[in-house]
Scaffold this motif. Structure first.
Motif, PDB file in Angstrom:
ATOM      1  N   UNK A 432      -4.254  13.162  -4.580  1.00  0.00           N
ATOM      2  CA  UNK A 432      -3.581  12.345  -3.580  1.00  0.00           C
ATOM      3  C   UNK A 432      -4.460  11.205  -3.087  1.00  0.00           C
ATOM      4  N   UNK A 433      -5.685  11.111  -3.575  1.00  0.00           N
ATOM      5  CA  UNK A 433      -6.609  10.093  -3.055  1.00  0.00           C
ATOM      6  C   UNK A 433      -7.438   9.453  -4.156  1.00  0.00           C
ATOM      7  N   UNK A 434      -6.836   9.243  -5.315  1.00  0.00           N
ATOM      8  CA  UNK A 434      -7.546   8.544  -6.380  1.00  0.00           C
ATOM      9  C   UNK A 434      -7.818   7.090  -5.968  1.00  0.00           C
ATOM     10  N   UNK A 435      -8.829   6.483  -6.616  1.00  0.00           N
ATOM     11  CA  UNK A 435      -9.177   5.098  -6.301  1.00  0.00           C
ATOM     12  C   UNK A 435      -8.007   4.160  -6.580  1.00  0.00           C
ATOM     13  N   UNK A 436      -7.813   3.133  -5.739  1.00  0.00           N
ATOM     14  CA  UNK A 436      -6.784   2.125  -6.024  1.00  0.00           C
ATOM     15  C   UNK A 436      -7.036   1.473  -7.378  1.00  0.00           C
ATOM     16  N   UNK A 437      -5.961   1.017  -8.000  1.00  0.00           N
ATOM     17  CA  UNK A 437      -6.040   0.387  -9.305  1.00  0.00           C
ATOM     18  C   UNK A 437      -5.466  -1.017  -9.211  1.00  0.00           C
ATOM     19  N   UNK A 438      -5.906  -1.879 -10.112  1.00  0.00           N
ATOM     20  CA  UNK A 438      -5.438  -3.258 -10.131  1.00  0.00           C
ATOM     21  C   UNK A 438      -4.534  -3.446 -11.336  1.00  0.00           C
ATOM     22  N   UNK A 439      -3.346  -3.963 -11.062  1.00  0.00           N
ATOM     23  CA  UNK A 439      -2.395  -4.280 -12.132  1.00  0.00           C
ATOM     24  C   UNK A 439      -2.292  -5.797 -12.238  1.00  0.00           C
ATOM     25  N   UNK A 536       0.069   3.642   2.297  1.00  0.00           N
ATOM     26  CA  UNK A 536       0.978   4.397   3.164  1.00  0.00           C
ATOM     27  C   UNK A 536       2.106   5.008   2.355  1.00  0.00           C
ATOM     28  N   UNK A 537       2.633   4.243   1.383  1.00  0.00           N
ATOM     29  CA  UNK A 537       3.708   4.781   0.553  1.00  0.00           C
ATOM     30  C   UNK A 537       3.211   5.953  -0.278  1.00  0.00           C
ATOM     31  N   UNK A 538       1.992   5.871  -0.798  1.00  0.00           N
ATOM     32  CA  UNK A 538       1.418   7.007  -1.537  1.00  0.00           C
ATOM     33  C   UNK A 538       1.269   8.215  -0.626  1.00  0.00           C
ATOM     34  N   UNK A 539       0.772   7.979   0.601  1.00  0.00           N
ATOM     35  CA  UNK A 539       0.609   9.080   1.533  1.00  0.00           C
ATOM     36  C   UNK A 539       1.953   9.711   1.876  1.00  0.00           C
ATOM     37  N   UNK A 540       2.971   8.884   2.025  1.00  0.00           N
ATOM     38  CA  UNK A 540       4.309   9.409   2.318  1.00  0.00           C
ATOM     39  C   UNK A 540       4.797  10.296   1.176  1.00  0.00           C
ATOM     40  N   UNK A 541       4.596   9.843  -0.055  1.00  0.00           N
ATOM     41  CA  UNK A 541       5.029  10.642  -1.197  1.00  0.00           C
ATOM     42  C   UNK A 541       4.293  11.978  -1.251  1.00  0.00           C
ATOM     43  N   UNK A 542       2.996  11.936  -1.087  1.00  0.00           N
ATOM     44  CA  UNK A 542       2.210  13.175  -1.151  1.00  0.00           C
ATOM     45  C   UNK A 542       2.604  14.118  -0.020  1.00  0.00           C
ATOM     46  N   UNK A 543       2.796  13.578   1.176  1.00  0.00           N
ATOM     47  CA  UNK A 543       3.200  14.420   2.307  1.00  0.00           C
ATOM     48  C   UNK A 543       4.561  15.062   2.052  1.00  0.00           C
ATOM     49  N   UNK A 544       5.483  14.301   1.486  1.00  0.00           N
ATOM     50  CA  UNK A 544       6.822  14.843   1.245  1.00  0.00           C
ATOM     51  C   UNK A 544       6.811  15.887   0.137  1.00  0.00           C
ATOM     52  N   UNK A 545       5.975  15.691  -0.876  1.00  0.00           N
ATOM     53  CA  UNK A 545       5.879  16.708  -1.933  1.00  0.00           C
ATOM     54  C   UNK A 545       5.319  18.002  -1.362  1.00  0.00           C
ATOM     55  N   UNK A 546       4.268  17.889  -0.543  1.00  0.00           N
ATOM     56  CA  UNK A 546       3.709  19.084   0.089  1.00  0.00           C
ATOM     57  C   UNK A 546       4.738  19.725   1.010  1.00  0.00           C
TER      58      UNK A 546
END
Length: 960
Positions: A432-439, A536-546
C-alpha cells in the motif's frame, strides 16, 4: 401501557387519551386531539385523579367528570345533520366530523393567479405593508408560497400522469413494446396517483380552506401538516422506494428504444412541461417533501413570540423531517440495488469466466468502492485504463467500452471484464506504500520509472536499507501473499521503507506521477500493480479493500461459516535467521488468525514478548501425551526438537539437539518418538525426550543420567537416504514405513516397534552416539520395492497407497503387487485423464467404506474401493497444492505451492469452505491419530522475522 409495565409517566397518559380521541372521532385533527388530551390530563392532575411521584404518575382516588363536546355524537352534537352526506360543512363551528377543506374541482384557481405574491393576491396596500412588522410580512409571504407552490406541484404530477403515462399507454403506433408496456407503466408511474390523492385530500384542500377562512393574515398551517404527514407517510415512502428503479427503467428504455427517446424529446418541448425533462417530474415528490421542511422552517424562524402555533409547527417540522429522512434512506438503499442491477447489465464477462457468479441482485450486495485506475499491459510500454469495482464479495477489474446501437442512438457504456473477478476470500492487498512512479505523457513512451526521493537519514538507516534490499531469497519474501478468512496482505521488501522523510517529486511537465499498490488473486501467478492518480486515491483504495475484507471476515465469523478456528501454539519462540528479515503484513482484523493472535496477546498482556529460543525454520510438529497423560507438543526445526505443554505457547524448550529435523511422530503405546534428522530415521524413548520430571535430553539432572544412557536414541536407517516415513496400524500391528531412495526407484522398509527392550549397555555406538544394529526399539518386519520416484504413503486397514511419479499405486503387504489407480481406460474418463496429466499425486484418503479421494496438485478425483472413478466430476482447487491432508473424513486441507495460503474444502462435495492466508505457509502435522490436529506454520503477520505456529480446531456447532 405495555404488558408488564408498572410505572406510568404523564406523556404515556396523554398519548393514550389522544389515541382514544382519534379512534372515537376519526376525522379529528391530530393537533386538536393533542391539545384536548393535554387539557384533560391537566384537569386530572388538578382534580387529584392523577398524582405525581417524582418523574412518575399514579392514579389517585378522586374522580373527574364532565362533557367533551368534541366527542359527542361521533364528533358533533347535532345528531341529524350527518345522517346523509351533503356538500358544504356543518353549521357548528366546533364540528369535528366535517373536514375543513374546499372542493378543489369547483374552486380552481386561474393560472395567472398562481404566480401572484401574497400582497398582490390579497390586494394589500403599500401603507399596510409598511406599517406591519417585517417578520409578519415575511411569514405571510412564505405561508402564501406554501399554497401556490402546492398548486404548481399538483400540476407537475398531472404532467407526469397525463403527458407521460397516458400518452405512452395510448400512443399509436405503440411507443413501448406491447409485451413490456404494462409492467413499464406500473413500475415507473404506478405510485404517482397515491401521492396526488393524499396531497389533494389532506393538504391542498385544507390549505385553501384556511386561506379563505383566515386570509390575508393566516395564523399557520401546523395542524394541517401534522395531520397530512400521518396520512402521506406510506405513500411517499413507497414512492421513494420505487423512484431509483423507475429512473433506471426510463434511462434503459431510452438507450434501447429510438421511438421512446423521440417521445421524451417531444414531451420536453410540450408547453405544459415548460421545457423541463422527464427526470424533473419523476423526482418532484422527493424534492417537494424536502421543500416542505425548508418552507416551514422559514415560517418558524419568522415567528418572534412563543405560541401554541409555533410549538405545533416545530413538532410538524420534526415529523416531516423524519419522513424525509426515511424516504432519503429508502432512495439510497434502492439506488444501491438499482446501481447493482445496472452494473449487472453493463459487466461483460469474457469466455472462460462462466463459473463466476457475481449475483449482483442478491440481497445484501453492495458496491463498496469504484473508480478508474491504470495498469501496465503485457509489456511495460503499454498502459491500460482500468475501471475497478470493489463489491462486498468480489473485486472486478474491467475496461470501459462504449457501444452504439444500430439506429445511431446514444452510446451505451459497457465494462469488459478482462481479468477473472477476484473473490473476497482470495483477494490480497500486497502493498500500500510503494514508491510513486512516473508515467511519460509523450506519445509512444509508456515506461514507468521510480520518482526521485530525497531524504535525510542516519548511516544506520542506510545500512539497514541495503541489507533489506540485498536479501531477496528468504522464507519471508515470497512473490505474493494471500487473504481470505485469515490474515490479509503482505508488503514486500520494496515497500518496507526506512526513509520516512520528505519526498520530492522531480518529474518533467510531460510526465505524470502515479501511485502504485499491488493486489493478488490467490491461486493465480500474476500480481496486479494498479496505479492511482493521487496518493489520497491510493489510500482510499487500500482502506476500502481492508474494510471490505474486514467486513467479510466479521460476516463469516458471525455466521460460524468457517470449519476451523485457529489456536496459537507458538508465537515468539521461533524466529527466522537475523539476515532473513521481512516486513510486516497488512493485517485484516477479525480473521481466524487475527483472533487467535489477539487471544494469546491478551493472555500474556503486560508480560512483554520473550526472546526466541530458536532462529531456524519450523519444519514439522506433532501432539502427544506424556506417560502420565500431560498433553505436549513437539516441533522439529533445523536446529533440533522443541517441546512445550500444550497449554503454554510461550514455554518452549529444546529437548533434542540435532540438525535438519524434517518429520516427527510419537508412538504413545511404545513411548517412542520417531523423527527424520538429516535424512536419517532415528528413534528416541519418550522418557529421554520428555521426562516426567520435566527435564529434557541434554539437560538431565545427574539422578537420571544413567537411566537416560540406557535409553539412548537408535538410528533405524542406514545412509542418509530417508525421504519420509509413515506410522499406522495394519492387521492389528503398529508399523513404521520409511522410504529409501535408490537411483530413480524407491525401497520401503517396514519396522515394528517392540515392547521388549534389552539394556544393551555394551552395544556398539555409531554416528552421534546413536545405537546401531540393535532391535532395542524396533524389529524388521517387511520391505518392498517401487520402480519409480515416490512422494508419500497412506496406510489403510489392509492395504497402502503410494504416491509416485506415475500416479497412485495401491498394494498389500501380502502380495506386494502394486496396481495403478484410477482406472482411466473407460472412454468417459478421457477428460479426467487429460486433467490430471503431468500432475503429482499428493495422497489417497478414505471418505467412507466405499469411496476414496485421490488428491493431485490441482484437482481431486473420487474413486471406489476398486480404484474405479466413482464420480464424473473432479474437485477443482483454487491453486496448485504442495501438501494435503484429510481431517476427520470431512475436510480436505491443502497448502499452496507458493506457501501463500491454506485451502479448506468439504471433501464430500468439494465446496471451498475456508481460506487461511499468510506468508511462507507450511503444513507441519497432518493431524492423524487420536487427539491430533492439523498444524501449520507461517510468518507472523505483525512481528518481523518471527514465525507463528497454529493448530486448526473444528468449530463447535458447525453444520455442513
Amino acid at each position: 401501557m405495555s404488558e408488564g409495565t408498572t410505572d406510568l409517566k404523564g406523556q404515556m397518559i396523554t398519548d393514550g387519551i389522544v389515541a382514544l380521541f382519534t379512534h372515537k372521532v376519526p376525522t379529528m385533527n391530530i393537533a386538536d386531539a393533542e391539545t384536548l388530551g393535554a387539557r384533560v390530563v391537566s384537569a386530572m392532575f388538578d382534580s387529584g385523579a392523577l398524582l405525581k411521584e417524582e418523574e412518575w404518575v399514579r392514579f389517585g382516588e378522586e374522580e373527574l367528570s364532565g362533557v367533551l363536546f368534541q366527542l359527542t355524537g361521533m364528533g358533533c352534537y347535532s345528531p341529524m345533520v350527518h345522517s346523509q352526506t351533503l356538500p358544504g360543512r356543518c353549521y357548528s363551528h366546533h364540528c369535528m366530523r366535517t373536514l375543513k377543506k374546499i372542493n378543489l374541482q369547483t374552486q380552481l384557481l386561474e393560472p395567472q393567479r398562481k404566480d401572484e405574491d401574497w400582497a398582490t393576491y390579497y390586494k394589500i396596500s403599500k401603507e399596510t405593508i409598511e406599517s406591519t412588522n417585517k417578520k409578519d410580512i415575511e411569514r405571510q409571504n412564505i405561508l402564501h408560497e406554501v399554497i401556490t407552490t402546492e398548486d404548481s406541484y399538483m400540476d407537475q404530477l398531472n404532467v407526469l400522469r397525463f403527458l407521460y403515462r397516458d400518452e405512452l399507454a395510448k400512443g399509436q403506433p405503440p411507443i413501448l413494446s406491447p409485451k413490456n408496456k404494462d409492467a413499464f407503466l406500473r413500475d415507473v408511474f404506478g405510485k404517482v396517483d397515491a401521492i396526488k390523492q393524499v396531497n389533494e385530500d389532506y393538504l391542498l384542500a385544507q390549505l385553501k380552506y384556511r386561506q379563505q377562512e383566515q386570509g390575508p393574515w393566516i395564523v399557520g398551517f401546523s395542524d394541517i401538516f401534522r395531520e397530512w404527514v400521518r396520512k402521506a407517510r406510506g405513500a411517499y415512502v413507497d414512492y421513494a422506494a420505487s423512484f431509483p428503479n423507475a429512473t433506471f427503467l426510463v434511462r434503459r428504455e431510452a438507450e434501447r428504444n429510438l421511438h421512446f427517446r423521440q417521445f421524451l424529446d417531444q414531451a420536453r418541448e410540450n408547453e405544459r412541461s415548460k421545457r423541463l425533462g422527464w427526470d424533473t417530474y419523476l423526482k418532484a415528490p422527493i424534492t417537494r417533501l424536502q421543500r416542505y421542511g425548508l418552507l416551514l422552517s422559514t415560517v418558524h424562524r419568522s415567528m418572534p413570540q412563543d405560541s401554541e402555533e409555533k410549538s405545533n409547527l416545530r413538532t410538524a417540522i420534526e415529523e416531516i423531517r423524519a419522513v424525509t429522512l426515511e424516504c432519503d434512506a429508502r432512495v439510497a438503499d434502492m439506488a444501491k440495488n438499482v446501481n447493482l442491477s445496472e452494473l449487472a447489465t453493463k459487466l461483460t464477462l469474457r469466455p472462460g469466466m462462466e463459473k463466476v457468479k457475481l449475483n449482483l441482485t442478491h440481497l445484501g450486495r453492495e458496491v463498496i468502492f469504484e473508480g478508474d485506475l491504470q495498469r501496465t499491459g503485457t509489456n511495460r510500454f503499454t498502459w491500460l485504463e482500468t475501471h475497478a469495482i470493489l463489491f462486498d464479495h468480489y473485486l472486478v477489474l474491467a475496461k470501459k467500452v462504449s457501444k452504439g446501437d444500430s439506429l445511431g442512438g446514444a452510446k451505451q457504456e459497457k465494462y469488459d471484464v478482462s481479468k477473472l473477478p477476484i473473490p473476497m476470500d482470495l483477494l490480497v492487498l500486497e502493498s500500500a506504500n510503494d514508491d510513486p512512479q512516473v508515467k511519460s505523457n509523450i506519445k509512444g513512451i509508456g515506461s514507468v520509472a521510480a520518482v526521485t526521493t530525497r531524504a535525510t537519514s542516519s548511516p544506520q538507516d542506510v545500512r539497514n536499507s541495503r541489507v533489506s534490499v540485498s536479501n531477496g531469497t528468504n522464507p519471508g519474501t515470497l512473490a505474493h501473499t494471500n487473504t481470505s478468512n485469515s490474515v490479509a496482505s503482505i508488503s514486500t521488501q520494496g515497500s518496507a521503507k526506512t526513509l520516512v522523510t520528505t519526498t520530492v517529486l522531480d518529474s518533467p511537465k510531460d510526465e505524470k506521477v502515479l501511485f502504485p499498490f499491488r493486489i493478488k488473486h490467490l491461486g493465480k501467478i500474476e500480481t496486479y500493480t494498479l496505479y492511482a492518480a493521487s496518493a489520497q486515491n491510493r489510500q482510499d483504495w487500500c482502506d476500502k479493500i481492508v474494510e471490505a475484507k474486514t467486513r467479510h471476515a466479521a460476516s463469516l465469523f458471525k455466521q460460524n461459516a468457517e470449519p476451523f478456528r485457529l489456536r496459537v501454539i507458538a508465537d515468539t519462540a521461533f524466529a527466522y535467521d537475523a539476515i532473513l528479515g521481512t516486513p510486516k503484513s497488512i493485517v485484516i482484523r477479525g480473521t481466524p488468525l487475527d483472533r487467535a493472535i489477539q487471544e494469546v496477546e491478551e493472555r500474556y498482556r503486560g508480560r512483554g514478548r520473550p526472546n526466541p529460543v530458536c532462529r531456524a525454520s519450523v519444519n514439522c510438529a506433532t501432539s502427544f501425551n506424556q506417560p502420565y497423560g500431560v498433553p505436549m507438543i513437539a516441533i522439529g526445526t533445523d536446529y533440533g526438537v522443541y517441546i512445550t505443554n500444550r497449554d503454554n505457547p510461550r514455554g518452549w524448550t529444546r529437548a533434542i539437539t540435532i540438525t535438519r529435523v524434517t518429520q516427527i511422530a510419537v508412538l504413545e503405546e511404545f513411548s517412542l518418538m520417531v523423527l527424520i534428522a538429516d535424512k536419517s530415521l532415528i528413534a528416541y524413548h519418550l522418557d529421554s525426550v520428555c521426562p516426567v520430571g520435566g527435564s529434557a535430553t541434554g539437560a538431565e539432572p545427574s539422578s537420571t543420567a544413567s537411566n537416560t544412557q540406557k535409553r539412548a536414541p537408535q538410528k533405524l536407517s542406514g545412509a542418509r537416504d530417508v525421504g519420509f516415513f509413515a506410522t499406522g496400524r495394519m492387521k492389528d500391528r503398529s508399523l513404521v514405513f520409511y522410504k529409501k531412495r535408490e537411483g530413480v526407484s524407491s525401497i520401503f522398509k517396514v519396522l515394528e516397534p517392540v515392547y521388549q527392550k534389552s539394556s544393551a549397555g555394551g552395544s556398539r555406538r555409531g554416528w552421534g552416539g546413536l545405537r546401531r544394529g540393535t532391535t532395542e526399539f524396533f524389529r524388521d518386519f517387511d520391505e518392498f520395492y517401487i520402480a519409480s520416484e515416490t512422494y508419500s504413503i497412506n496406510l489403510f486397514q489392509s492395504s497402502l497407497a503410494i504416491s509416485t511419479a506415475k500416479g497412485v499405486e495401491v498394494m498389500t503387504l501380502d502380495k506386494k503387487v502394486p496396481f495403478s489407480i484410477p482406472d482411466l481406460k473407460p472412454p468417459d474418463c478421457a477428460s479426467i485423464a487429460a486433467r490430471i496429466k503431468d500432475q503429482r499425486p499428493l495422497g489417497m484418503f478414505r471418505l467412507s467404506e466405499s469411496e476414496f479421494l485421490l488428491v493431485f496438485e490441482e484437482v481431486g478425483i473420487y474413486v471406489n474401493k476398486h480404484g474405479d472413478v466413482s464420480r464424473a466430476v473432479v474437485m477443482e482447487f483454487v491453486g496448485k497444492a504442495k501438501q494435503a491432508t484429510l481431517w476427520g473424513e470431512m475436510y480436505l486441507v491443502l497448502v499452496d505451492q507458493g506457501g501463500g495460503f491454506v485451502e479448506v474444502r468439504n471433501a464430500v462435495n468439494g465446496r471451498l469452505r475456508q481460506v487461511v492466508s499468510g506468508r511462507d505457509v507450511r503444513l507441519l502435522d497432518e493431524g492423524r491419530g487420536r487427539g491430533g490436529s492439523v498444524k501449520v506454520a507461517m510468518q507472523h503477520p505483525e512481528a518481523e522475522r518471527c514465525q507463528v505456529v497454529v493448530e486448526m480446531i473444528v468449530n463447535e456447532g458447525l453444520k455442513e
